[in-house]
Scaffold this motif. Structure first.
Motif, PDB file in Angstrom:
ATOM      1  N   THR A  18      33.155  40.477  35.256  1.00 20.89           N
ATOM      2  CA  THR A  18      32.972  39.030  35.155  1.00 20.89           C
ATOM      3  C   THR A  18      32.589  38.459  36.512  1.00 20.89           C
ATOM      4  O   THR A  18      33.247  38.746  37.522  1.00 20.89           O
ATOM      5  N   LEU A  19      31.554  37.661  36.511  1.00 20.45           N
ATOM      6  CA  LEU A  19      31.163  36.912  37.708  1.00 20.45           C
ATOM      7  C   LEU A  19      31.184  35.435  37.338  1.00 20.45           C
ATOM      8  O   LEU A  19      30.383  34.980  36.514  1.00 20.45           O
ATOM      9  N   ALA A  20      32.121  34.695  37.917  1.00 18.82           N
ATOM     10  CA  ALA A  20      32.305  33.282  37.594  1.00 18.82           C
ATOM     11  C   ALA A  20      32.147  32.456  38.861  1.00 18.82           C
ATOM     12  O   ALA A  20      32.899  32.643  39.823  1.00 18.82           O
ATOM     13  N   LYS A  21      31.181  31.536  38.854  1.00 19.22           N
ATOM     14  CA  LYS A  21      30.865  30.780  40.067  1.00 19.22           C
ATOM     15  C   LYS A  21      30.869  29.274  39.817  1.00 19.22           C
ATOM     16  O   LYS A  21      30.442  28.801  38.767  1.00 19.22           O
ATOM     17  N   ASP A  22      31.404  28.566  40.802  1.00 19.49           N
ATOM     18  CA  ASP A  22      31.285  27.117  40.874  1.00 19.49           C
ATOM     19  C   ASP A  22      29.895  26.816  41.417  1.00 19.49           C
ATOM     20  O   ASP A  22      29.607  27.065  42.595  1.00 19.49           O
ATOM     21  N   GLU A  23      29.002  26.304  40.572  1.00 21.42           N
ATOM     22  CA  GLU A  23      27.607  26.085  40.972  1.00 21.42           C
ATOM     23  C   GLU A  23      27.454  24.892  41.903  1.00 21.42           C
ATOM     24  O   GLU A  23      26.415  24.748  42.553  1.00 21.42           O
ATOM     25  N   THR A  24      28.464  24.029  41.977  1.00 20.15           N
ATOM     26  CA  THR A  24      28.399  22.883  42.889  1.00 20.15           C
ATOM     27  C   THR A  24      28.821  23.286  44.293  1.00 20.15           C
ATOM     28  O   THR A  24      28.147  22.988  45.283  1.00 20.15           O
ATOM     29  N   GLN A  64      30.806  28.807  45.150  1.00 15.75           N
ATOM     30  CA  GLN A  64      31.924  29.702  45.417  1.00 15.75           C
ATOM     31  C   GLN A  64      32.379  30.349  44.110  1.00 15.75           C
ATOM     32  O   GLN A  64      32.166  29.795  43.024  1.00 15.75           O
ATOM     33  N   GLU A  65      33.023  31.528  44.244  1.00 15.38           N
ATOM     34  CA  GLU A  65      33.612  32.135  43.066  1.00 15.38           C
ATOM     35  C   GLU A  65      34.807  31.309  42.598  1.00 15.38           C
ATOM     36  O   GLU A  65      35.572  30.780  43.407  1.00 15.38           O
TER      37      GLU A  65
END
Length: 649
Positions: free
Chosen positions: A537-543, A546-547
């Motif tokens: 799983t790769l989960a990122k805060d696009e704003t 950051q992961e």
């Protein structure tokens, strides 16, 4: 596709009992007559993916089923333990048994998972983010858990961006039967459970009571304990009561009822100051949860058009008390969350292999604190079409419209096709869907003033997502070997975050989660089975670029079950969770690298007689001192044992 006759609706003893995610009890039976002495092997049935009992080979969605047999064999006493090895999930529990527990599904937020217990939504309206606390639920009365991954708002409405966890409790059948279990072991554990059940074609009943106590769980890492301070262990004590009744009034009309009540308390180490420092004193959390549903099932056309009219109610009351500098507990901080729902659902078989499902619902949720009360309502309508063509191509498509009193209308949908390749029997599957999460009552209405000068925002919009997955499953050697993989991706926008400049909430966040779920299962013999799962799983805060916190990139699990002799059953489970990003115990350090770990659990049970079973298990075999989350130890090595007895049946 399995369809249900009127006799099946009444509960013939030759059929398999299932429960709809919508809360209705259904029964499926073999499509052909059974010869004397013949055993018919049926495909595993799932309900949550489409809302109707469907063979798993026909389902395109990613669904994991945890059965009562698996829960009992591995001796998983709490819901977090039962879900620990499920792919696509990261489980975070604060302070051991009874501690607050969050589940992150496919990298989405913990409040993006909709939880249903016998069709009753269990997400708590009184919490700031409307998430469900998995740590408070015991497993003695659970028949099956279905973990449905991917956006599911097209069928289930709000709060299903990551997916749905649907829990079905046991149904009574057969002659009257009573069961009892007693267990003791490490960490001050002393558990008991008892049940009474039975049923026939016209009437079925089941009642269960269970008690769990664990009063000596160390949860504070030694390096965080101040010099000279003696920290008391965490303690958990809870009772759970549940029941289910079903009456067939006529050949076409039946009524069902289900209810459960849980009452518990959790004592945990209290931190004082900032940064927080553990103290010799413990805080106290009390909770009382009640869930109930009644329904009428009307089947005027012998299974061709089944109608269900239901009413559900939930009440979740929580209070927290903190000690002062002298260790005396202060006044409680109380929160009450209520939800009432009315619904109708109709399943219409248009023709063989073609099913049209429609439903209407009205619900209202309410939040109450000593100084504040708020409520909000929602109305919804949905349609789903299921088709089976030539026993090779299967499709489920749904669309739903919700109209919320606060933010207005919202439409979601989902389409999920699957195809079985002739010759190789490879299943190719895919799905695409949209999801949304409604703003919570706290986010909309609660003002934290004058102390914090922070305000709710009644203009918030729902969080929204678009998600898809594509994969395959391959059976070999008459399904003795099976393996497969699924790629998934979710794009989420309008995330509700704290806006410091406005001292309020705002829809400004964006996130992307993606990854792979893979599995392999091997049946070496009738007595020996092996299964392994892996999730990336790769989960990122696009704003913020950051992961996201508490989303490990890697998770793997393996389970071996072995019955060397008829009366003896053995199992071993290995769970690996890789490193992830987390804050420290009080988030005075908001981002740091958390270590991963590998845990091993063992279980064994021996049937001394037809009515008496002795059992034992070892959790965390190698006594791994692992922090999950950071600053909170998972329970160390634990050995447990007990006895089960049955009467009648």
């Amino acid at each position: 596709m399995i369809r249900l006759s009127g006799a099946a609706q009444r509960g013939s003893s030759s059929v398999i009992a299932l429960s709809l995610a919508a809360g209705a009890t259904l029964l499926a039976h073999p499509a052909r007559a059974q010869a004397p002495g013949e055993t018919i092997a049926l495909d595993q049935i799932v309900v949550s993916a489409t809302g109707t009992p469907t063979p798993v080979r026909e389902v395109a969605s990613s669904v994991t089923v945890v059965t009562a047999q698996e829960i009992e064999q591995q001796q998983r006493r709490t819901l977090p333990q039962a879900l620990a090895a499920v792919p696509g999930l990261n489980i975070v529990q604060i302070g051991g048994p009874g501690g607050q527990t969050s589940v992150f599904m496919r990298g989405t937020n913990s409040n993006h998972v909709k939880v249903l217990i016998d069709g009753i939504e269990a997400n708590d309206p009184s919490t700031p983010n409307r998430s469900f606390d998995f740590g408070s639920m015991l497993t003695d009365d659970i028949e099956r858990i279905e973990v449905l991954r991917g956006p599911q708002s097209g069928l289930y409405g709000a709060n299903a961006i990551g997916g749905v966890i649907s829990i079905t409790t046991k149904r009574g059948e057969g002659p009257p039967k009573a069961t009892a279990r007693i267990e003791a072991g490490s960490h001050g554990t002393f558990n008991q459970a008892a049940g009474f059940s039975g049923g026939d074609d016209r009437f079925n009943y089941v009642f269960n009571v269970s008690h769990m106590r664990s009063d000596s769980t160390d949860s504070v890492p030694p390096n965080l304990i101040p010099p000279g301070v003696r920290v008391k262990p965490n303690a958990y004590d809870a009772y759970s009561y549940s029941g289910r009744l079903g009456f067939a009034l006529t050949d076409t009309l039946s009524v069902n009822w289900v209810g459960r009540y849980t009452d518990g308390q959790f004592r945990s180490t209290y931190d004082a100051g900032f940064p927080g420092r553990p103290t010799p004193y413990r805080a106290l959390s009390n909770y009382a949860q009640a869930f109930t549903r009644g329904e009428v099932v009307w089947d005027p056309l012998g299974g061709r058009f089944v109608n269900r009219f239901g009413i559900s109610y939930s009440n979740q009351d929580r209070s927290n008390r903190s000690p002062n500098a002298f260790g005396i507990l202060g006044l409680p901080t109380e929160n009450l969350g209520e939800r009432m729902k009315l619904d109708w659902r109709g399943d219409f078989e248009i023709a063989k292999g073609h099913m049209l499902i429609g439903g209407l619902s009205w619900e209202r949720e309410r939040l109450e604190t000593p100084s504040f009360t708020a409520s909000n309502g929602n109305k919804a309508a949905y349609l789903e079409y299921q088709v089976s063509f030539a026993d090779r191509f299967f499709l489920a498509a749904n669309i739903r419209h919700d109209h919320d009193d606060s933010y207005g209308g919202h439409t979601t949908y989902r389409i999920a096709p699957a195809y079985i390749v002739p010759g190789t029997e490879t299943k190719l599957k895919a799905s695409y869907g949209t999801g949304f999460k409604a703003p919570t009552l706290a986010e909309l209405f609660i003002d934290y003033r004058p102390g914090f000068n922070f305000f709710g925002n009644s203009n918030l919009k729902p969080e929204e997502s678009k998600g898809w997955d594509i994969g395959f499953e391959q059976p070999l050697f008459d399904k003795r070997v099976q393996f497969g993989a699924t790629w998934f991706q979710n794009d989420i926008e309008n995330l509700i975050v704290t806006n410091a400049a406005r001292n309020s909430y705002a829809n400004v966040g964006k996130a992307e989660t993606k990854g792979v779920e893979a599995f392999a299962a091997l049946q070496i013999s009738e007595q020996l089975r092996v299964r392994g799962d892996y999730t990336f799983t790769l989960a990122k805060d696009e704003t913020a670029h950051q992961e996201l916190l508490r989303r490990p990139r890697h998770k793997a699990s393996g389970t071996v079950t072995w019955a060397p002799i008829e009366k003896l059953s053995l199992s071993a489970t290995l769970i690996y969770v890789g490193p992830w990003v987390d804050g420290n115990r009080d988030f005075s350090v908001p981002r740091l690298k958390a270590k991963g770990a590998t845990l091993v659990n063992l279980a064994a049970e021996y049937k001394a007689t037809d009515k008496v079973t002795v059992f034992g298990r070892v959790d965390n075999l190698f006594d791994k001192r692992w922090e999950n989350p950071v600053g909170f130890l998972v329970p160390g090595f634990g050995a447990f044992g007990g006895i089960k007895v049955a009467f009648g049946g």
